[in-house]
Design an enzyme around this catalytic site. Sequence first.
Site, PDB file in Angstrom:
ATOM      1  CB  CYS A 380      -0.985  -0.042   1.168  1.00  0.00           C
ATOM      2  SG  CYS A 380      -2.488   0.874   0.797  1.00  0.00           S
ATOM      3  CG  HIS A 506      -3.536  -3.645   2.977  1.00  0.00           C
ATOM      4  ND1 HIS A 506      -2.507  -3.126   3.742  1.00  0.00           N
ATOM      5  CD2 HIS A 506      -4.233  -2.581   2.521  1.00  0.00           C
ATOM      6  CE1 HIS A 506      -2.602  -1.802   3.751  1.00  0.00           C
ATOM      7  NE2 HIS A 506      -3.646  -1.447   3.018  1.00  0.00           N
ATOM      8  CD  GLU A 508      -1.108  -6.158   4.956  1.00  0.00           C
ATOM      9  OE1 GLU A 508      -0.798  -6.395   3.768  1.00  0.00           O
ATOM     10  OE2 GLU A 508      -1.322  -5.011   5.391  1.00  0.00           O
TER      11      GLU A 508
HETATM   12  N1  GLN Z   1      -2.191   6.747   2.771  1.00  0.00           N
HETATM   13  C1  GLN Z   1      -2.235   5.997   1.562  1.00  0.00           C
HETATM   14  C2  GLN Z   1      -3.594   6.051   0.905  1.00  0.00           C
HETATM   15  O1  GLN Z   1      -4.566   6.409   1.528  1.00  0.00           O
HETATM   16  C3  GLN Z   1      -1.861   4.553   1.823  1.00  0.00           C
HETATM   17  C4  GLN Z   1      -2.878   3.818   2.610  1.00  0.00           C
HETATM   18  C5  GLN Z   1      -2.368   2.538   3.228  1.00  0.00           C
HETATM   19  O2  GLN Z   1      -1.173   2.276   3.247  1.00  0.00           O
HETATM   20  N2  GLN Z   1      -3.266   1.720   3.773  1.00  0.00           N
HETATM   21  O3  GLN Z   1      -3.711   5.769  -0.245  1.00  0.00           O
END
Ligand code: GLN
Length: 532
Positions: A380, A506, A508
Amino acid sequence: MKYIFVTGGVVSSLGKGLAAASLGTLLELRGLRVIFQKFDPYLNVDPGTMNPFQHGEVYVLNDGAETDLDLGHYERFTNCVLSRHNNLTSGQVYESVILKERRGDYLGKTVQVIPHVTDQIKARIREVADESKADLVITEIGGTTGDIEGLPFLEAIRQFILEAGPENVINMHVTLVPFIKAAGELKTKPTQQSIAKLREIGIQPQVLICRTELPLDAETRQKLSMFCSVSPKAVIEARDVRDTIYEVPLMLHEEGLDQLVCDLLHLDCPTPDLTQWRKFVDRIVNPKKQVKIAVVGKYIDLQDAYKSIYESLTHAAASQDCRIDLKLIDAEALEGGVDGQLKDVAGVLIPGGFGERGVEGKIKAARFARVNKVPYLGLCLGMQVATIEFARDVLGLEQANSTEFDKSTPDPVISLLEEQRGVTNKGASMRLGTWPTKIAPGTKAESLYGSNEALERHRHRYEFNMKYRDQMKEKGFTISGTSPDGALAELIELKDHPYFLACQYHPEFQSRPNKPHPLFKGFVQACLAHQS
Ligand code: GLN
């Protein structure tokens, strides 16, 4: 349908979630279908708006619900797949009750905690039971007995036991039996008092899970049984595990927990086959190799903030008979330079995150991994910083940035998703939940997934800016996964690098003990290859 309510006493952080999940593992391995539910007595509608320091990781479900990290334990320890119905907060309960009141559903009545709030809670327990078609619902109540905010939930359970019949419901209470050094003794008084609190509400537990540093001696067991009115064999010792949380189901089985629960609930089922689980634990406990991996994040002091990532690394490492020596690095500490801190690691992982703090340090870590050909896994925000780094250093766009951190950057290589432009509310408004990713043929991602499609869970507002796609591609920055319409970049990789992969989603949240996620598995394999 049978019900198990898991409550906690004395102090928080006793591992109620793990105890509940581990019981689930054992019952599932006995052939029963288990579903979980977590009650969180706080007033937030969900934990999505909370800081990790308050709450730990926010665990995202397939349907996009932002939930408590205990749901991660439930999904990892069993085969259950959870939805937003499986995490209920006081905020949600009051929201529904007030909505009903405004609609006129209670017309003429005074709306009260008993029965309206408690009815709402009981209705949710039944809803989860009916929808799941499971044999058993395990409901964990967050917080500690004696908390004011938990009272409506406990009252609802008291009523529920009456309605469902005691032969169908048990309360399993997780408690602390501390060792007091000066006295040289294990002390039962805190547990006695915690049980007294439960009884005041009208709940009598049938099972005690006793967290303890030392074995429970016969006298302590006897005392606990007598004062707390549970049978001696229902005093279950839960010692601190030495190596891994995955030992907990094995330990609780040794103590007879699953048999006891089956007896109490009149469930006739075979003993569990723990062979596969034991093998998995054995691979964690007796690794043949070790590999050092850096996690560069903002919340590294907090064990719970990156829970699913650490678990995913454990699963992947176990599949390679290796142990991970985690080097947790505060991203802010890298802002002055990284070499000293990263030179001894075989891989760099950058997790998700929000806000500007630490971002420049993460960018430096991504650069170190790219330039020195050290395996890199970006999750992310970890993909976003890798993009910014590449744009700055390889394309020479020195001020490239995400508009999350610099609104007026001349090169917004990461920018707000189109669908987010009109969004003002912060709660549950990100791009959330499971979305398909189309994986490009001939990429490393394709060989790792062994497929051209992946279903992965998301939680973000910003995204790779496709205007930069061609320039980046020319220099070796491949977009190996996109949304099915090709509009959103979901997964990137670098050419001429042994392992530089980063995804907007994600992974994970989908790794399981005996089924490591392909991106984590590939990463650990690459780290092992790098160090040798
Ligand atoms: N802050 C970034 C976004 O909103 C990444 C979000 C995250 O890593 N979950 O896109």
